[in-house]
Design an enzyme around this catalytic site. Structure first.
Site, PDB file in Angstrom:
ATOM      1  N   GLU A 264      28.450  20.389  57.228  1.00  0.00           N
ATOM      2  CA  GLU A 264      28.586  20.421  58.691  1.00  0.00           C
ATOM      3  C   GLU A 264      28.180  21.774  59.275  1.00  0.00           C
ATOM      4  O   GLU A 264      27.773  21.858  60.424  1.00  0.00           O
ATOM      5  CB  GLU A 264      30.037  20.119  59.095  1.00  0.00           C
ATOM      6  CG  GLU A 264      30.401  18.648  58.985  1.00  0.00           C
ATOM      7  CD  GLU A 264      31.772  18.328  59.575  1.00  0.00           C
ATOM      8  OE1 GLU A 264      32.551  19.256  59.836  1.00  0.00           O
ATOM      9  OE2 GLU A 264      32.061  17.138  59.757  1.00  0.00           O
ATOM     10  N   HIS A 285      26.582  13.135  31.868  1.00  0.00           N
ATOM     11  CA  HIS A 285      26.163  11.930  31.149  1.00  0.00           C
ATOM     12  C   HIS A 285      25.505  10.924  32.085  1.00  0.00           C
ATOM     13  O   HIS A 285      25.289   9.777  31.725  1.00  0.00           O
ATOM     14  CB  HIS A 285      27.363  11.303  30.438  1.00  0.00           C
ATOM     15  CG  HIS A 285      27.909  12.199  29.364  1.00  0.00           C
ATOM     16  ND1 HIS A 285      27.658  12.020  28.023  1.00  0.00           N
ATOM     17  CD2 HIS A 285      28.647  13.338  29.452  1.00  0.00           C
ATOM     18  CE1 HIS A 285      28.242  12.983  27.334  1.00  0.00           C
ATOM     19  NE2 HIS A 285      28.848  13.808  28.178  1.00  0.00           N
ATOM     20  N   LYS A 379      30.449   9.170  66.141  1.00  0.00           N
ATOM     21  CA  LYS A 379      31.758   8.906  66.769  1.00  0.00           C
ATOM     22  C   LYS A 379      31.542   8.288  68.157  1.00  0.00           C
ATOM     23  O   LYS A 379      32.194   7.316  68.528  1.00  0.00           O
ATOM     24  CB  LYS A 379      32.556  10.207  66.934  1.00  0.00           C
ATOM     25  CG  LYS A 379      33.253  10.712  65.670  1.00  0.00           C
ATOM     26  CD  LYS A 379      34.135  11.921  66.027  1.00  0.00           C
ATOM     27  CE  LYS A 379      34.978  12.443  64.892  1.00  0.00           C
ATOM     28  NZ  LYS A 379      35.821  13.583  65.240  1.00  0.00           N
TER      29      LYS A 379
HETATM   30  O1  PA5 Z   1      34.906  19.554  61.073  1.00  0.00           O
HETATM   31  C1  PA5 Z   1      35.157  18.776  61.990  1.00  0.00           C
HETATM   32  O2  PA5 Z   1      35.358  19.180  63.146  1.00  0.00           O
HETATM   33  C2  PA5 Z   1      35.287  17.265  61.759  1.00  0.00           C
HETATM   34  O3  PA5 Z   1      34.947  16.867  60.491  1.00  0.00           O
HETATM   35  C3  PA5 Z   1      36.730  16.863  62.052  1.00  0.00           C
HETATM   36  O4  PA5 Z   1      37.585  17.580  61.225  1.00  0.00           O
HETATM   37  C4  PA5 Z   1      36.977  15.371  61.860  1.00  0.00           C
HETATM   38  O5  PA5 Z   1      36.003  14.621  62.527  1.00  0.00           O
HETATM   39  C5  PA5 Z   1      38.362  14.996  62.391  1.00  0.00           C
HETATM   40  O6  PA5 Z   1      38.498  15.366  63.732  1.00  0.00           O
HETATM   41  P1  PA5 Z   1      39.907  15.421  64.453  1.00  0.00           P
HETATM   42  O7  PA5 Z   1      40.730  16.469  63.822  1.00  0.00           O
HETATM   43  O8  PA5 Z   1      39.585  15.722  65.889  1.00  0.00           O
HETATM   44  O9  PA5 Z   1      40.529  14.056  64.296  1.00  0.00           O
END
Ligand code: PA5
Length: 390
Positions: A264, A285, A379
């Site tokens: 990310e 393996h 999302k």
């Molecule tokens: O790194 C990030 O921001 C995302 O992966 C969130 O952690 C994930 O989508 C969950 O989001 P939230 O904490 O708003 O439910």
């Protein structure tokens, strides 16, 4: 101590070329600002919050058999990584800790609803936005079940909400009388393991959170920058995949946390190194064939840990060395990070080492290390589709 063997990468002249850029990145991190509160561990969590976590985690330990953590992405991976790494394989924790909301599997949820039927349960729902579909849907169904099991007063003791301090549906619910924790605004999900997000579940498992925080404060900053530079050099040499290789399966979720952190942080604007995980020796393996002989776009970062006094472990260590040697012969560089101990202090160091390296890698690629527009695209499309149905 963490020991860093970057020898297969090191090109000292090339490293020096980065001096100016690294100086600027250090200043940016140090000066703080938008989404940078994770960098100074004292901004991740206050002394008061640590104490509140300790008090509430004791309450949880004494009042349930089953502790369910509901959250996805950065809202669960860090806690799961540390708990799995530091608790035994069998007879894990008391209370039992289960993570939910990490998929849309109806089967998993049905099984969990059955499993909690006769168990004293406490739930911690974690979502920064308070809108994430998997988390909210799962929590809604678990909450209904809890309402059948407990009266209103008991329910208030058995639902703990970790979310934004001001906004979102979960904050509104929290303000109606539930115990709650705030997620710092200037820390994104993947950098939030050392905040209330990760530390409450971790404390419930009996892990020492003071030592984890202490470790993070004592990470090796120079090595984090060096590692970030080496990754950048390799990327420019068309090494587009980094395998995080582990030889201790307890670190599997630590590897998953790394995949999120690097994926990310860097994977945007059509750039970035794709992070992958190899659980060795199992995956040698299967995927081992590709590492050794396939498309040469791979390098690896081994996270190694030596247990003592165990014959099998001696073999494991020989495997770490010989596999790296074999991979190097095939043009796959191996970067080896070895932990003296698998404990809170060392994992704290490792967490912050990787956080700093990932953010630095983002800056070196000239992308914003702290947004995740790709995650938001899916999302948003999902939400639109669901609105159509209503
Ligand atoms: O790194 C990030 O921001 C995302 O992966 C969130 O952690 C994930 O989508 C969950 O989001 P939230 O904490 O708003 O439910």
């Amino acid at each position: 101590m963490l020991n860093f063997d970057f020898n297969t990468y090191q090109k000292p002249k090339k490293l020096k070329k980065y001096n100016k850029e690294i100086f600027k990145i250090k200043e940016t991190l140090k000066n703080g600002g938008e989404m940078l509160d994770w960098y100074n561990i004292d901004n991740c969590i206050s002394y008061e919050e640590v104490n509140k976590i300790k008090t509430i985690s004791e309450y949880i330990k004494n009042n349930c058999e089953l502790f369910i953590v509901v959250g996805i992405g950065g809202s669960f991976l860090g806690a799961k990584a540390i708990i799995n790494a530091l608790t035994p394989y069998f007879n894990k924790t008391n209370p039992e800790i289960i993570f939910a909301g990490t998929s849309l599997s109806g089967t998993y949820l049905d099984d969990l609803l059955n499993y909690m039927q006769n168990k004293q349960t406490i739930i911690n729902v974690i979502s920064k936005s308070g809108t994430t579909l998997e988390t909210i849907e799962t929590f809604t169904q678990l909450f209904q079940k809890m309402k059948q099991k407990y009266n209103d007063e008991e329910l208030k003791q058995r639902i703990i909400i970790t979310t934004d301090e001001k906004e979102g549906k979960l904050r509104i619910l929290a303000n109606s009388g539930f115990t709650s924790f705030n997620i710092p605004r200037q820390i994104g999900g993947r950098y939030s393991v050392l905040t209330t997000v990760g530390l409450l579940p971790i404390a419930v498992s009996g892990i020492n959170i003071d030592n984890l925080l202490e470790g993070a404060k004592n990470y090796n900053q120079d090595k984090a920058f060096e590692y970030a530079i080496i990754r950048d050099i390799l990327y420019k040499k068309k090494k587009f995949i980094e395998i995080f290789s582990i030889y201790e399966p307890k670190l599997q979720y630590f590897g998953d946390w790394l995949k999120q952190l690097f994926g990310e942080t860097q994977g945007k604007n059509k750039k970035g190194i794709f992070p992958s995980l190899s659980i060795n020796t199992r995956d040698l393996h299967s995927l081992g064939q590709f590492y050794q002989d396939g498309n040469p776009i791979i390098f690896e970062t081994v996270i190694n840990y030596k247990t003592k006094n165990n014959k099998l472990e001696e073999l494991n260590q020989i495997a770490v060395d010989k596999v790296a040697e074999a991979h190097f012969m095939a043009g796959c560089e191996s970067n080896i990070i070895t932990l003296d101990e698998l404990d809170e202090l060392h994992l704290g160091m490792l967490i912050h080492f990787f956080e700093v390296a990932a953010a630095t890698g983002g800056y070196l690629l000239h992308v914003n290390p702290f947004d995740q527009p790709g995650v938001n695209t899916y999302k948003d499309l999902l939400k639109k589709e669901l609105k159509k149905g209503n």
